[in-house]
Write an enzyme that holds these catalytic residues in place. Structure first.
Site, short mmCIF file in Angstrom:
data_model
loop_
_atom_site.label_atom_id
_atom_site.label_comp_id
_atom_site.label_asym_id
_atom_site.label_seq_id
_atom_site.Cartn_x
_atom_site.Cartn_y
_atom_site.Cartn_z
N ALA A 143 -40.91 37.04 -30.68
CA ALA A 143 -41.91 37.22 -29.64
C ALA A 143 -42.83 36.01 -29.62
O ALA A 143 -42.59 35.01 -30.31
CB ALA A 143 -42.68 38.51 -29.86
N ASP A 193 -49.87 49.90 -27.82
CA ASP A 193 -48.69 49.21 -27.27
C ASP A 193 -47.45 50.09 -27.48
O ASP A 193 -46.43 49.62 -27.97
CB ASP A 193 -48.52 47.85 -27.95
CG ASP A 193 -47.60 46.91 -27.18
OD1 ASP A 193 -47.38 47.16 -25.97
OD2 ASP A 193 -47.09 45.95 -27.78
N ALA A 237 -44.75 36.21 -33.33
CA ALA A 237 -44.00 36.33 -34.59
C ALA A 237 -42.54 36.69 -34.31
O ALA A 237 -42.17 37.02 -33.17
CB ALA A 237 -44.64 37.40 -35.48
N LYS A 251 -41.84 40.42 -40.92
CA LYS A 251 -42.37 39.85 -39.69
C LYS A 251 -43.14 38.59 -40.04
O LYS A 251 -44.08 38.63 -40.84
CB LYS A 251 -43.29 40.87 -39.01
CG LYS A 251 -43.82 40.45 -37.66
CD LYS A 251 -44.60 41.60 -37.01
CE LYS A 251 -45.12 41.23 -35.64
NZ LYS A 251 -45.88 42.37 -35.02
N VAL A 259 -38.98 38.76 -36.34
CA VAL A 259 -38.66 39.76 -37.35
C VAL A 259 -37.31 39.44 -37.99
O VAL A 259 -36.34 39.13 -37.29
CB VAL A 259 -38.63 41.17 -36.73
CG1 VAL A 259 -38.23 42.21 -37.78
CG2 VAL A 259 -39.98 41.52 -36.13
#
Length: 524
Positions: free
Chosen positions: A133, A290, A136, A155, A138
């Site tokens: 993203a 979120d 960050a 992450k 993963v």
């Protein structure tokens, strides 16, 4: 130089928006004649592929070209329909926070520096990233616990993301200041305050220790709640640029067919999701802000697991009471009480008439009572409420707008699981319990307890307050006698600042003009 850089950045942003067809896709009905002409001319400057795309696709491509900071800005503004309008907010909500991955070696170096240990001492192995993203990415990884390998999720913050965001943030503030200074109607929306909230939330999101703390706090709050949890954090392997947490084996909530094939009760999942969100909001005043489908997994036993707590929301006791009372007022058709709550909370100025405000509230509530319960949207109700409050100059409440936007998302997820989802039936156990415990006799006891606590704190601070008051009185008396004066150094500094501001403004205008001329030659 800061202003010049911001002006140039604005030119770049405008050019990208023109080339990707974003400007041409915006409505031009209310624009002045000159602006309407420029709007029409922008269609000829858009790339041919952009002209064939939808507005949301054009916007997504433009924001992606501008970089991670603008992706984050777009996602943030998607939660603020009061600022950008409902249509643009809906387009921004479709932005996919998917960026190119960065090398595994670079990630491992960042992890080692962040936790202060060699990678081989902390992990058995770290595998290549599975998702990236703007802030960050993963990685699956394995750690040794009790003599056995356990899979974890690692992450890792994107290298250089803080510096890039800090530079772009200066431009965001510059635009906000221009709006408040030159466009009076935007002052009610407080664009500088909006930018400040973006800065705060993104800075928190970029420090992965704070996301870990949010996971830990929410985990403690919901430890006894049925059917909903968050991953546990491995604090030993967590730092500013890395968070290590439990690996979740489950089906993404976006994969509705897979959930159905696995034998999950989709109607029950929808109820648990909305009840959990309302419980976190009303009971704890702390919620995952979120909660889209990509951040929700369902385990084999039907437990919902929420991940990615980079964005969270908080509501104080006043805001929670406000939310519960307006929902209860709409349910009981007590529109006068809904109006009174707005005035009691200080959200609407006392200069307005309560009865007139109640009349506006009725215009929202009455159509709802004519619908079936399955079609009534609590999120839509709050959206309409905020639209009406604009007529009464209600100041933007960022925490309430974030709540409303999150509720839109959560309610939407629930309806993908159960198209006949009855929001009010699902919410009643949680909202009803909170109302009974906080708006009846228990409220009087709670308010009295809070009042006594505040009184004791005030009594403890009384000597210090008295001393400050005495000093302030002496300073005011001295100012009244001698006037407000600056020393020579301060006066000279003010003069230099004013001169610098004026000079930078003239230079910036010349740079903008030169840039536009250059663009025109490039087009020609």
């Amino acid at each position: 130089m800061g202003n010049i850089t911001s002006y140039l950045q604005l030119v770049r942003v405008g050019w990208v928006f023109v080339r990707e067809g974003v400007i041409a896709a915006l409505p031009a009905d209310d624009l002045p004649p000159l602006m309407r002409t420029l709007h029409g001319f922008s269609r000829h400057l858009a790339r041919s592929k952009a002209k064939e795309a939808s507005r949301s696709d054009r916007l997504a491509r433009a924001v992606a070209r501008l970089g991670p900071s603008y992706v984050k800005l777009g996602q943030f503004l998607a939660t603020r329909p009061d600022v950008v309008g409902a249509d643009i907010a809906a387009d921004l909500a479709l932005l996919q926070d998917r960026m190119e991955t960065f090398p595994l070696e670079q990630a491992m170096e960042s992890v080692s520096l962040s936790i202060g240990r060699p990678i081989n001492d902390a992990y058995v192995r770290i595998e290549p990233p599975i998702a990236a993203a703007s802030i960050a990415q993963v990685h699956p990884a394995y750690v040794l616990q009790d003599g056995a390998e356990h899979k974890v999720a690692v992450k890792v913050a994107r290298p250089g993301v803080r510096g890039r965001f800090r530079r772009d943030l200066a431009t965001f503030y510059f635009v906000s200041e221009l709006l408040e200074r030159h466009i009076p109607f935007t002052r009610r929306l407080r664009p500088i305050e909006v930018t400040r909230i973006l800065e705060q939330t993104t800075r928190i999101e970029m420090d992965l220790r704070l996301e870990a703390a949010a996971l830990s706090e929410l985990g403690e709050n919901i430890a006894k709640d049925p059917g909903f949890r968050v991953p546990t954090v491995d604090w030993e392997r967590t730092g500013r640029d890395v968070i290590t947490m439990e690996w979740i084996d489950g089906i993404k909530m976006s994969q509705v067919d897979a959930l159905r094939d696995a034998g999950h009760d989709l109607d029950h999942l929808a109820d648990v999701l909305i009840q959990s969100f309302l419980r976190h909001t009303l009971r704890d005043g702390f919620f995952h802000a979120d909660m889209h489908q990509g951040n929700l997994f369902v385990e084999a036993d039907g437990t919902i697991v929420a991940v990615d707590l980079g964005i969270v929301g908080r509501l104080g006791k006043k805001e929670r009471r406000f939310l519960a009372e307006i929902l209860f007022g709409f349910i009981t058709r007590d529109y006068m009480r809904v109006a009174e709550v707005h005035f009691e909370a200080g959200y609407v100025a006392r200069s307005y008439d309560v009865a007139s405000f109640a009349q506006a509230i009725r215009a929202i509530g009455e159509p709802i009572h004519g619908q079936s319960a399955e079609t009534i949207s609590m999120a839509r109700l709050l959206t309409l409420l905020f639209e009406v409050t604009e007529l009464f100059d209600m100041q933007t409440r960022p925490e309430l707008v974030m709540l409303q936007k999150t509720m839109v998302v959560v309610e939407g997820v629930a309806r993908t699981l159960n198209p006949r989802f009855n929001m009010w039936r699902a919410a009643e156990p949680v909202v009803g319990e909170w109302i009974r415990g906080n708006l009846g006799p228990a409220r009087i006891v709670s308010d009295a307890r809070d009042g006594l606590r505040a009184a004791f704190k005030l009594a403890e601070q009384a000597p210090e307050i008295a001393a400050r008051t005495e000093r302030l009185t002496r300073e005011i008396d001295a100012m009244a006698e001698k006037g407000l004066r600056f020393d020579a150094e301060t006066a000279e500094a003010i003069g230099r600042a004013e001169a610098r501001h004026s000079r930078s403004g003239r230079v910036a205008l010349w740079i903008i003009a030169a840039t536009l001329v250059w663009i025109a030659f490039q087009i020609g």
